[in-house]
Design an enzyme around this catalytic site. Structure first.
Site, mmCIF file in Angstrom:
data_model
loop_
_atom_site.group_PDB
_atom_site.id
_atom_site.type_symbol
_atom_site.label_atom_id
_atom_site.label_comp_id
_atom_site.label_asym_id
_atom_site.label_seq_id
_atom_site.Cartn_x
_atom_site.Cartn_y
_atom_site.Cartn_z
ATOM 1 N N ASN A 41 0.806 -1.226 0.000
ATOM 2 C CA ASN A 41 0.000 0.000 0.000
ATOM 3 C C ASN A 41 0.838 1.274 0.000
ATOM 4 O O ASN A 41 0.391 2.317 -0.446
ATOM 5 C CB ASN A 41 -0.946 0.010 1.205
ATOM 6 C CG ASN A 41 -0.223 -0.241 2.510
ATOM 7 O OD1 ASN A 41 0.388 -1.291 2.696
ATOM 8 N ND2 ASN A 41 -0.280 0.695 3.436
ATOM 9 N N GLY B 201 -13.643 -3.195 -0.692
ATOM 10 C CA GLY B 201 -14.472 -2.573 -1.723
ATOM 11 C C GLY B 201 -13.990 -1.198 -2.149
ATOM 12 O O GLY B 201 -13.967 -0.867 -3.329
ATOM 13 N N HIS B 202 -13.561 -0.383 -1.178
ATOM 14 C CA HIS B 202 -13.294 1.031 -1.500
ATOM 15 C C HIS B 202 -11.944 1.257 -2.166
ATOM 16 O O HIS B 202 -11.619 2.376 -2.535
ATOM 17 C CB HIS B 202 -13.468 1.921 -0.262
ATOM 18 C CG HIS B 202 -12.366 1.845 0.741
ATOM 19 N ND1 HIS B 202 -11.409 2.822 0.878
ATOM 20 C CD2 HIS B 202 -12.081 0.913 1.673
ATOM 21 C CE1 HIS B 202 -10.583 2.493 1.857
ATOM 22 N NE2 HIS B 202 -10.966 1.350 2.350
ATOM 23 N N CYS C 27 -3.510 5.173 7.233
ATOM 24 C CA CYS C 27 -3.735 4.777 8.626
ATOM 25 C C CYS C 27 -2.641 5.315 9.536
ATOM 26 O O CYS C 27 -2.839 5.477 10.725
ATOM 27 C CB CYS C 27 -3.761 3.260 8.738
ATOM 28 S SG CYS C 27 -4.742 2.510 7.462
#
Length: 410
Positions: free
Chosen positions: A160, A209-210, A334
């Protein structure tokens, strides 16, 4: 060129790893399930329930098709964080009385690392594999880390923060040969790079999903049926989702995830070409105009929608403030609230000074060429200005090695 000329709609969204905009086709598919088609998919005695159940099952098959799975192997969850927790803790709880060792990687998403730390407190042994300077694991190190006590290897598909793609097929082969379950957090790769759970011997895979132009609050966990993989549920209740994840399913969100997967299935090749073209344009134009800019992570073995750059001699926080017309991030969403340098970059052997200068630019389906050109102009003009003000940049220009400087602590 003055960036104020020819400016597109500002601010420009370049944080596609944090979240993606909802595809309008996804919104359209979801709307009826918020209004007239409001039934509970677990209600078996009337048409409202049947209608919702059919919609859920169609979405399940769309998610499965994107990774070559069987429809029954998809478990709906609230997102990739829950899926990662269910996979790792669920395996540890079910098989923990037979084996007591899990292998993961130092650069995994925080929720994987935290789930592993939680298990360490319960007596499970965890090995954190290092990564090479290009961000990719060494397969020999993985082979040597597996013991007869190893129950699970957890390695993400696409990082990520730096976008590198791990060699999933080779990892899966090693795990299958050694009789070890293979879990992969594929949240950043699902719908963006080809992933086939059977070809790669993946036993569990976490989906969000996002990250694929779908809604927030929905995800899935792929759990292999043959050979069968068992997980102990984290949530007890009505026994939905083959007993692995109780709770009434959120039909509109599931329909949205299914539609997002369906769109990704049909446009993955087109999306990839678009993103690769913009990656090359963005990177080449920046390199042509400013020096001492470094791409973090392997240039070729990566998902090119993720461009993590270090700008020597300038603080990452000051860059973000200077380019406030661009929505970007210094690390994962995050952890970007903390001013610590990225643990992913540090684990690649990047020094603290350079790690502090890194910015992650994310491009995706809706990014335009005009936006990329505007971003390059803005970045280059602001970096030049910031470097003029930076004593660190002056030192770099004079050939001083910043790593050797002893900084005073106050």
């Amino acid at each position: 060129m003055n960036p104020q000329l020819n400016n597109p709609n500002l601010p420009i969204y370049m944080d596609y790893q944090a979240t993606t905009p909802l595809d309008p086709r996804v919104m359209e598919a979801m709307l009826p399930y918020f209004t007239t088609k409001f039934g509970n998919p677990h209600s078996r005695s009337h048409s409202f329930g049947w209608e919702a159940e059919n919609a859920v099952e169609e979405a399940r098959s769309r998610v499965a098709r994107l990774i070559g799975a069987d429809t029954k192997e998809i478990i709906f969850t609230s997102g990739a964080t829950e899926s990662n927790n269910l996979a790792i803790k669920g395996i540890a709880k079910f098989y923990g009385n037979k084996k007591n060792h899990i292998i993961t990687v130092v650069s995994e998403h925080k929720c994987v690392l935290d789930a592993c730390r939680h298990l360490e407190q319960e007596g499970i042994k965890i090995t954190y594999l290092p990564i090479k300077p290009n961000g990719i694991i060494d397969l020999e190190t993985l082979k040597n880390a597996i013991t007869d006590q190893t129950m699970l290897v957890s390695v993400m598909a696409v990082n990520n923060e730096i976008g590198v793609v791990q060699p999933l097929k080779e990892i899966g082969k090693i795990c299958r040969e050694r009789g070890v379950f293979f879990h992969s957090d594929i949240a950043q790769g699902f719908g963006k790079i080809p992933i086939d759970v059977n070809e790669f011997n993946i036993d569990l895979a976490s989906i969000s999903g996002h990250k694929i132009y779908g809604p927030k609050g929905i995800g899935a966990l792929y759990v292999r049926k043959k050979p069968r993989v068992r997980v102990t549920p984290l949530i007890n209740g009505g026994g939905q989702e083959r007993g692995m994840r109780s709770g009434t399913l959120p039909t509109p969100l599931i329909v949205g995830l299914g539609m997002a997967a369906e769109i990704a299935y049909s446009v993955m090749e087109k999306d990839t070409k678009h993103v690769n073209y913009l990656f090359d344009r963005f990177l080449n134009n920046i390199h042509n105009r400013i020096s001492e800019v470094y791409l973090n992570g392997d240039k070729n073995q990566r998902y090119k929608g993720n461009i993590n750059l270090s700008f020597a001699g300038v603080e990452g926080e000051s860059i973000i403030l200077a380019i406030k017309d661009l929505a970007v991030s210094s690390g994962s969403a995050c952890t970007s609230a903390s001013l610590e340098p990225s643990y992913v970059l540090r684990s690649m052997g990047i020094g603290e000074e350079l790690a502090h200068t890194s910015i992650r630019f994310g491009i995706g389906r809706f990014t335009t060429e005009q936006e990329v050109d505007y971003a390059v102009d803005l970045i280059c003009s602001k970096i030049d200005k910031l470097r003029e003000l930076s004593p660190l940049w002056e030192m770099v220009q004079e050939g001083i090695d910043l790593k050797k400087i002893k900084w005073a602590t106050h």
